[in-house]
Design a protein around this motif. Structure first.
Motif, PDB file in Angstrom:
ATOM      1  N   ARG A 141     -14.100  -7.168  70.656  1.00 54.25           N
ATOM      2  CA  ARG A 141     -13.679  -6.708  71.975  1.00 54.25           C
ATOM      3  C   ARG A 141     -14.928  -6.540  72.837  1.00 54.25           C
TER       4      ARG A 141
ATOM      5  N   SER B 188      -9.107   2.740  68.418  1.00 52.92           N
ATOM      6  CA  SER B 188      -8.255   2.156  69.462  1.00 52.92           C
ATOM      7  C   SER B 188      -8.631   2.708  70.840  1.00 52.92           C
TER       8      SER B 188
ATOM      9  N   THR C 280      -7.418  -8.498  77.370  1.00 58.33           N
ATOM     10  CA  THR C 280      -6.910  -7.473  76.450  1.00 58.33           C
ATOM     11  C   THR C 280      -5.568  -6.894  76.890  1.00 58.33           C
TER      12      THR C 280
ATOM     13  N   TRP D  58      -9.319  -4.482  69.150  1.00 58.97           N
ATOM     14  CA  TRP D  58      -8.096  -3.860  69.667  1.00 58.97           C
ATOM     15  C   TRP D  58      -7.704  -4.421  71.027  1.00 58.97           C
TER      16      TRP D  58
ATOM     17  N   ASN E 100      -2.877  -0.712  72.213  1.00 56.87           N
ATOM     18  CA  ASN E 100      -3.133   0.226  71.108  1.00 56.87           C
ATOM     19  C   ASN E 100      -2.279  -0.023  69.863  1.00 56.87           C
TER      20      ASN E 100
ATOM     21  N   VAL F  91      -3.994  -5.799  67.025  1.00 60.66           N
ATOM     22  CA  VAL F  91      -5.396  -6.065  66.689  1.00 60.66           C
ATOM     23  C   VAL F  91      -5.552  -7.529  66.298  1.00 60.66           C
TER      24      VAL F  91
END
Length: 558
Positions: free
Chosen positions: A256, A161, A280, A205, A209, A212
């Motif tokens: 990611r 993470s 994100t 991720w 945190n 996902v």
């Protein structure tokens, strides 16, 4: 006297024993798809995942395993005269492999990550060190402990993470590439109760945190087809579907971006690429299309700062490099940076703060080009051999002038280098060890060129042990593959030494159907032109015979 007669009878009986090939029984099973009926006589061999997992075998499972045992027994008896040679070769190959190997550490988000093997243990131990290679080692995953109790075991992807506190990892204990994802707290060492089954094994991720994104697979077709959003400490049954691929000709996945700004869903078929992106910082938002899906449009994307770099085959069969603002990604906004070159195939890219690195294929060889983004100077790395393969390796950081790449040739074991793009200094970090001794000077490799029956040039990579090279034809193993655009690069393989050290020559025919000379090589070796693949292979073999390396009685093919 009777004893010797009995022994003689037994010997005669064993010599005259005729092997009988096992024949699978036929049980007609009708399958109707789209109104079309077909009959599969061997459908009874298909076992479900539940049957494969079960320790108690039902009648169908017993029948399948019994037939497999018959096949294995037949094979073993048929090849029994080679048992001693098989054992010798197996022992040679295994004895060359280090039992306590370790990967080169790479830096990511403040930690150095690496994996290592311990002698006597079968699986990797995954570790990290904070800030420095002199720091205390933290074991984040031990495959040897996790594998206990399983007949089959494989660790999939591992992803930490953004705050460095959580590890997501995939495990396959069935051998079907269906991974269950687990979450481990790297502070406490505890694994969460909630896991995610039936995945491709990797996650992306979000910046919170706790969210996902992962890929779910179809249990029948084995295709990856759905992307779902998962919150830590919740059941996978509550996960939210964020994307479903409707076309079963496409594979799909999620990752990611290196910049950490985007979650990217990718879709890929033989001729088409497609992407959807999401910031994100907004994991509950909606993915947006990068650009509308086209026909015969393949491209790759990489994000840096406020823009995307794009390797695209749009109006460029060997691809060209373009860029676009990250808030205006439609193809109409793309701007060309490096134009198409019919002699250079762009394969991959890596973005740094002041440098752009391209992996390309030129003259059939995979090389590396470095572009200084400040002064626009270009550099193509020189590897000092005439047949080789170089690949961009693990580069997780943007703000660095160090490029990590891997290199190999038919005589050079796999090597990891750090290259200072500012000073030009090259540092060898690791070269694969060949136990028992390997002297590179005893071996010779070169690139030859055969001529196909239609006049095209066929590259042939060749290697042999100089101590066994003769002035007359000798045994030669010719290898080739030319489908799906997959290109066989000339790299080192320690198992091959058992062949070379017995006086064999090894050669690779780089045939059409691959992309040895770029996309055109692929187009010239598929569909109605598929025969070129086979003609190239045959013509390469004839060339090696006419050149005196071998003859038709000593030429072996694979």
């Amino acid at each position: 006297m009777k004893f010797f007669v009995l022994i003689g009878v037994l010997i005669m009986s064993s010599c005259s024993e005729k092997l009988v090939k096992p024949v699978a029984k036929k049980e007609p099973y009708e399958i109707i798809t789209h109104g079309h009926k077909r009959v599969d006589d061997y459908y009874w061999m298909r076992l479900t995942d539940e049957q494969k997992k079960s320790k108690i075998r039902d009648e169908q499972t017993k029948a399948v395993i019994n037939y497999i045992d018959q096949e294995n027994n037949y094979t073993q008896k048929s090849l029994s005269h080679t048992n001693l040679l098989q054992k010798t070769l197996f022992d040679e190959i295994v004895e060359r492999i280090p039992k306590d190997d370790e990967t080169v550490p790479y830096l990511e988000n403040g930690y150095f990550y690496y994996s290592r093997y311990e002698e006597g243990k079968e699986y990797a131990i995954y570790c990290r060190k904070k800030g420095s290679l002199e720091a205390k080692e933290q074991i984040i995953l031990d495959g040897n402990e996790l594998s206990k109790g399983y007949d089959y075991f494989s660790v999939g992807s591992r992803s930490v993470s953004p705050n460095n506190e959580w590890l997501a990892y995939g495990l396959d204990t069935l051998s079907r590439r269906f991974y269950t994802i687990y979450f481990k707290n790297l502070v406490t060492g505890k694994v969460l109760e909630h896991s995610i089954p039936n995945t491709s094994g990797s996650v992306a991720w979000a910046n919170d945190n706790k969210t996902v994104f992962y890929t779910s697979k179809n249990k029948v077709t084995l295709l990856s087809e759905k992307i779902l959003r998962h919150k830590l400490n919740t059941s996978y049954e509550k996960d939210v579907l964020v994307y479903k691929e409707a076309d079963n000709e496409f594979y799909t996945g999620v990752y990611r971006s290196k910049s950490g700004k985007f979650i990217i869903i990718w879709n890929s078929s033989t001729l088409v690429s497609d992407y959807h992106i999401l910031n994100t910082d907004n994991p509950n938002g909606d993915f947006i299309s990068f650009t509308p899906r086209g026909e015969r449009h393949e491209y790759d994307i990489a994000h840096y700062s406020d823009k995307f770099y794009i390797l695209t085959n749009d109006k460029a069969e060997n691809k060209r490099l373009m860029e676009t603002p990250d808030d205006a990604t439609d193809i109409s906004n793309w701007k060309e940076i490096i134009p198409h070159n019919k002699n250079v195939h762009l394969l991959d890219m890596e973005i740094f703060e002041n440098y752009l690195v391209l992996n390309h294929r030129k003259n059939g060889l995979r090389g590396i080009r470095i572009i200084n983004q400040i002064n626009k100077k270009n550099e193509i790395l020189d590897f000092g051999e005439n047949t080789y393969a170089a690949f961009i390796s693990t580069n997780k950081e943007f703000n660095t002038s160090i490029l990590r790449y891997s290199y190999s040739s038919l005589v050079t074991p796999w090597s990891i280098y750090d290259y200072n793009m500012k000073t030009g200094k090259k540092t060898l970090l690791k070269q694969d060890k060949i136990l028992g001794g390997y002297n590179q000077k005893n071996y010779f490799s070169e690139r030859l060129y055969a001529k196909s029956r239609d006049g095209k040039k066929i590259p042939v990579s060749i290697v042999y042990n100089k101590n066994y090279k003769k002035d007359y034809p000798q045994n030669l193993l010719l290898y080739g593959y030319g489908s799906y655009g997959s290109t066989i690069d000339p790299y080192f393989n320690s198992a091959r030494l058992s062949l070379l050290d017995r006086g064999f020559i090894f050669a690779i025919a780089h045939v059409r159907g691959s992309q040895i000379y770029g996309r055109q090589s692929y187009e010239d070796g598929k569909l109605l032109k598929k025969k070129n693949t086979f003609n190239d292979f045959i013509d390469a073999g004839k060339f090696l015979v006419s050149s005196g390396y071998t003859n038709k009685n000593k030429l072996f093919c694979s």
